[in-house]
Design an enzyme around this catalytic site. Sequence first.
Site, PDB file in Angstrom:
ATOM      1  N   THR A  38     -28.036  18.588 -23.618  1.00 58.46           N
ATOM      2  CA  THR A  38     -27.640  20.058 -24.368  1.00 58.46           C
ATOM      3  C   THR A  38     -29.096  20.806 -24.820  1.00 58.46           C
ATOM      4  OG1 THR A  38     -27.528  18.581 -26.240  1.00 58.46           O
ATOM      5  CG2 THR A  38     -25.433  19.543 -25.435  1.00 58.46           C
ATOM      6  N   GLU A 101     -21.717  18.342 -20.280  1.00 61.76           N
ATOM      7  CA  GLU A 101     -22.795  18.682 -21.330  1.00 61.76           C
ATOM      8  C   GLU A 101     -22.793  17.118 -22.120  1.00 61.76           C
ATOM      9  OE1 GLU A 101     -25.369  20.241 -21.739  1.00 61.76           O
ATOM     10  OE2 GLU A 101     -24.912  22.287 -20.508  1.00 61.76           O
TER      11      GLU A 101
HETATM   12 ZN    ZN Z   1     -28.092  21.687 -17.846  1.00 63.33          ZN
END
Ligand code: ZN
Length: 253
Positions: A38, A101
């Site tokens: 992230t 993510e």
């Molecule tokens: Zn990325």
Amino acid sequence: MTAALSPDSPLAARFVASPNHGARRGHGAPNCLILHYTGMPTGQAALDLLVDPASEVSAHYLIWEDGRIDQLVAEDRRAWHAGKAIWKGDSDLNSTSIGIEIVNAGHDGGSPPFPDRQIASTIALARELSSRLPIAPERVLAHSDVAPSRKRDPGEAFPWRRLKEGGVGHWVEPAPIAGEALFRHDEEGPPVRALQAMLALYGYSLDLTGVYDRRTRAVVEAFQRHFRPERVDGEADPSTIATLKALIETLAP
Ligand SMILES: [Zn+2]
């Protein structure tokens, strides 16, 4: 609400809807996983961004440091995580991939380690997805693999070796570091072209210019981040080239 990912899956995810998605274009089931960090100070800040309509970014899944999994976008929808990216000639990776993510502050946050529970969840999620979707091991990719000049995530601190031990991804033990860089900046010739051809064969987007140019250096750096993380410097040293050869040789025919 928390729900099982699929009827027989022990994995559960909280659904936090992101408005940032569209229809997948012209493809069947997703055939690739793209892993990200992230790159923000906190997971909450990242989640806020990923569900903010103004940000126009999203991912299918978000994995917290403690291993909890949030699903933000349904798998049959096109999440907006890859940006301008290419792998094996495919330039619409958002349409062909699942984006994951992983909460981590990233390079700018001092490259903190990824906690064990987070990696265990990443492995479990990737295995679960691969059991339902046609995702070959060599198509579990870093964002940096598909966008080498722009992106560094999930970074060289991400433990690809442990993913491999957990049955996820394509990876070989890197050849020991020894020897000098083989090419100088802007050096030109058939050996440079041969290296470019190997990187392109593996999947990186690279023109065979025969020149050790800026783009080639960026791709070598991306390769090192994923496959030879002990030294990430963009230099084509013997260990980098031997590791690349070994990867190509171990690709399923
Ligand atoms: Zn990325």
